[in-house]
Scaffold this motif. Structure first.
Motif, PDB file in Angstrom:
ATOM      1  N   GLY A 144      -2.301  -2.153   7.300  1.00 10.17           N
ATOM      2  CA  GLY A 144      -1.626  -1.797   6.059  1.00 10.17           C
ATOM      3  C   GLY A 144      -0.154  -2.142   6.130  1.00 10.17           C
ATOM      4  O   GLY A 144       0.553  -1.885   7.366  1.00 10.17           O
TER       5      GLY A 144
ATOM      6  N   ASP B 198      -5.739  -6.051   2.428  1.00 14.03           N
ATOM      7  CA  ASP B 198      -4.377  -5.532   3.198  1.00 14.03           C
ATOM      8  C   ASP B 198      -4.051  -6.484   4.360  1.00 14.03           C
ATOM      9  O   ASP B 198      -4.835  -7.249   4.679  1.00 14.03           O
ATOM     10  CB  ASP B 198      -4.820  -4.071   3.642  1.00 14.03           C
ATOM     11  CG  ASP B 198      -4.734  -3.034   2.620  1.00 14.03           C
ATOM     12  OD1 ASP B 198      -3.841  -2.649   2.322  1.00 14.03           O
ATOM     13  OD2 ASP B 198      -5.838  -2.938   2.269  1.00 14.03           O
TER      14      ASP B 198
ATOM     15  N   ASN C 178      -9.253   0.693  -5.609  1.00 15.25           N
ATOM     16  CA  ASN C 178      -9.794  -0.408  -4.915  1.00 15.25           C
ATOM     17  C   ASN C 178      -9.538  -1.835  -5.692  1.00 15.25           C
ATOM     18  O   ASN C 178     -10.077  -2.625  -5.816  1.00 15.25           O
ATOM     19  CB  ASN C 178     -11.256  -0.374  -4.413  1.00 15.25           C
ATOM     20  CG  ASN C 178     -11.578  -1.607  -3.323  1.00 15.25           C
ATOM     21  OD1 ASN C 178     -10.746  -1.845  -2.599  1.00 15.25           O
ATOM     22  ND2 ASN C 178     -12.609  -2.041  -3.546  1.00 15.25           N
TER      23      ASN C 178
ATOM     24  N   GLY D 116       0.319   2.115  -3.944  1.00 11.72           N
ATOM     25  CA  GLY D 116      -0.728   2.654  -3.111  1.00 11.72           C
ATOM     26  C   GLY D 116      -1.530   3.635  -3.519  1.00 11.72           C
ATOM     27  O   GLY D 116      -2.735   3.510  -2.992  1.00 11.72           O
ATOM     28  N   LYS D 117      -1.440   4.583  -4.253  1.00  9.20           N
ATOM     29  CA  LYS D 117      -2.088   5.686  -4.684  1.00  9.20           C
ATOM     30  C   LYS D 117      -3.006   5.028  -5.691  1.00  9.20           C
ATOM     31  O   LYS D 117      -4.074   5.366  -5.601  1.00  9.20           O
ATOM     32  CB  LYS D 117      -1.221   6.520  -5.488  1.00  9.20           C
ATOM     33  CG  LYS D 117      -0.066   7.353  -4.725  1.00  9.20           C
ATOM     34  CD  LYS D 117       0.729   8.131  -5.528  1.00  9.20           C
ATOM     35  CE  LYS D 117       1.531   9.017  -4.943  1.00  9.20           C
ATOM     36  NZ  LYS D 117       2.531  10.030  -5.843  1.00  9.20           N
TER      37      LYS D 117
ATOM     38  N   ARG E 240      -4.230   1.775  -5.534  1.00 14.50           N
ATOM     39  CA  ARG E 240      -5.197   1.119  -4.608  1.00 14.50           C
ATOM     40  C   ARG E 240      -6.061   1.926  -3.955  1.00 14.50           C
ATOM     41  O   ARG E 240      -7.143   1.806  -4.038  1.00 14.50           O
ATOM     42  CB  ARG E 240      -4.453   0.213  -3.692  1.00 14.50           C
ATOM     43  CG  ARG E 240      -3.600  -0.851  -4.499  1.00 14.50           C
ATOM     44  CD  ARG E 240      -2.914  -1.795  -3.293  1.00 14.50           C
ATOM     45  NE  ARG E 240      -4.225  -2.659  -2.565  1.00 14.50           N
ATOM     46  CZ  ARG E 240      -4.300  -2.878  -1.357  1.00 14.50           C
ATOM     47  NH1 ARG E 240      -3.076  -2.779  -0.780  1.00 14.50           N
ATOM     48  NH2 ARG E 240      -5.212  -3.466  -0.981  1.00 14.50           N
ATOM     49  N   SER E 241      -5.417   3.238  -3.405  1.00 18.31           N
ATOM     50  CA  SER E 241      -6.471   4.083  -2.826  1.00 18.31           C
ATOM     51  C   SER E 241      -7.664   4.645  -3.806  1.00 18.31           C
ATOM     52  O   SER E 241      -8.758   4.752  -3.260  1.00 18.31           O
ATOM     53  CB  SER E 241      -5.794   5.302  -2.277  1.00 18.31           C
ATOM     54  OG  SER E 241      -6.431   6.214  -1.532  1.00 18.31           O
ATOM     55  N   ASP E 242      -7.251   4.916  -4.988  1.00 15.84           N
ATOM     56  CA  ASP E 242      -8.374   5.430  -5.941  1.00 15.84           C
ATOM     57  C   ASP E 242      -9.038   4.401  -6.649  1.00 15.84           C
ATOM     58  O   ASP E 242     -10.349   4.491  -7.124  1.00 15.84           O
ATOM     59  CB  ASP E 242      -7.474   6.179  -7.072  1.00 15.84           C
ATOM     60  CG  ASP E 242      -6.875   7.277  -6.645  1.00 15.84           C
ATOM     61  OD1 ASP E 242      -7.097   7.956  -5.400  1.00 15.84           O
ATOM     62  OD2 ASP E 242      -5.744   7.920  -7.151  1.00 15.84           O
TER      63      ASP E 242
ATOM     64  N   ASN F 218       0.799  -1.134  -0.134  1.00 16.67           N
ATOM     65  CA  ASN F 218       0.117  -0.161  -0.076  1.00 16.67           C
ATOM     66  C   ASN F 218       0.834   1.106  -0.001  1.00 16.67           C
ATOM     67  O   ASN F 218       0.409   2.373   0.372  1.00 16.67           O
ATOM     68  CB  ASN F 218      -1.056   0.047   1.303  1.00 16.67           C
ATOM     69  CG  ASN F 218      -0.182   0.049   2.488  1.00 16.67           C
ATOM     70  OD1 ASN F 218       0.892  -0.045   2.698  1.00 16.67           O
ATOM     71  ND2 ASN F 218      -0.982   0.613   3.659  1.00 16.67           N
TER      72      ASN F 218
END
Length: 298
Positions: A141, A128, A47, A40-41, A43-45, A35
């Protein structure tokens, strides 16, 4: 010869590079819980599963001196929404949106880069890792777990996940399973937390070999000094996941190359040494049907 490699990060990519010249059918099962950074960026945007380690594995097996390979490693610079993103990660994201399935997306990416071997995510859902400390506090995380100042009591996945059926079939049909090298908690452990992978590892007749790191970790795992890494991970998992442990001393002992051929790379394994030692394991077959269970090669 059917070979399965399990792990993540630079360690798994190194294993694949070392196995690349060897005549074997390789399946890589890759940790997808990263992550941090570009992964990570994304995955954050979106999923999705973590694509960074998958990209590394694909490029490790891709033909050398290929312009497309160089482009896939390119990171965007300067300010802007793409800053820090790796083009290969964005390519995998685009394919995942088209295919609606990370397994199919990775397959198409492999075709695009001329990779003949099989690369699979550890699971098809986004997940995660979480850790529980002795106090009962929960930490979420990879980045936060790596930065801990104390060893976790337990480690788990954040949600129930499903392993690709091809990953389970590969484990059950394997002659050898190599686990590691790599960060114990954030590269090696996540795939071993997937229930179907746990069951397959306990049922397979393959020789399961854990490969130690060449140097101490720069993470919370470095605080673990009471047990060997594989014993500590086995305690966290609740089962013994390996039959053999290949230590650094064993690698050096089995390395019969001339001294001029040896090349230390600080925290990374010597690819030439790994290749040389792995060839000795794969031909002739060193262990089978659990004959060498609970053995450490020093």
């Amino acid at each position: 010869m059917n070979v399965v490699c399990i792990g993540g990060g630079h360690g798994l990519a190194q294993m694949l590079q070392a196995l690349k010249p060897i005549d074997a059918q390789i399946t890589a099962i890759v940790a997808t819980t990263d992550n941090g950074g570009s992964t990570g960026k994304i995955r954050s945007d979106y999923n999705c599963v973590a694509f960074g380690d998958i990209r590394r594995c694909i490029l490790a097996l891709a033909p050398e001196n290929d312009l497309l390979k160089v482009l896939a490693e390119q990171r965007f610079e300067n300010e802007g929404q793409l800053q820090g993103h790796c083009l290969g990660n964005l390519m995998l994201l685009g394919l995942n949106q088209m295919c609606h399935n990370p397994v199919d997306a990775i397959t198409w990416m492999c075709h695009l880069f001329g990779v003949q071997q099989t690369i699979l995510p550890m699971c098809i859902q986004a997940a995660d890792i979480t850790a529980t400390l002795e106090s009962g506090k929960k930490v979420f995380g990879e980045c936060n777990i790596d930065a801990l100042g104390e060893l976790p009591r337990t480690v788990a996945l954040s949600t129930l996940v499903t392993a690709p059926s091809a990953a389970i079939a590969a484990i059950l049909q394997a002659d050898y399973i190599f686990i590691g090298p790599g960060s114990a908690l954030t590269s090696v452990l996540p795939p071993l937390l997937v229930p179907q992978i746990q069951q397959a590892l306990q049922n397979t007749l393959a020789c399961r070999i854990f490969i130690e790191n060449i140097s101490p970790e720069n993470s919370v795992a470095a605080l673990q000094t009471k047990d060997s890494t594989e014993h500590w991970l086995s305690k966290l998992l609740g089962f013994k996941f390996n039959d053999l442990t290949l230590t650094i001393d064993a690698l050096n002992t089995l390395d019969t190359r001339l001294s001029g051929e040896q090349n230390s790379q600080d925290h990374l394994h010597d690819l030439g040494q790994l290749n040389h030692v792995l060839q000795q394991f794969l031909a002739p077959k060193l262990c089978s049907f659990k004959q060498s269970q609970n053995t450490t090669l020093h």
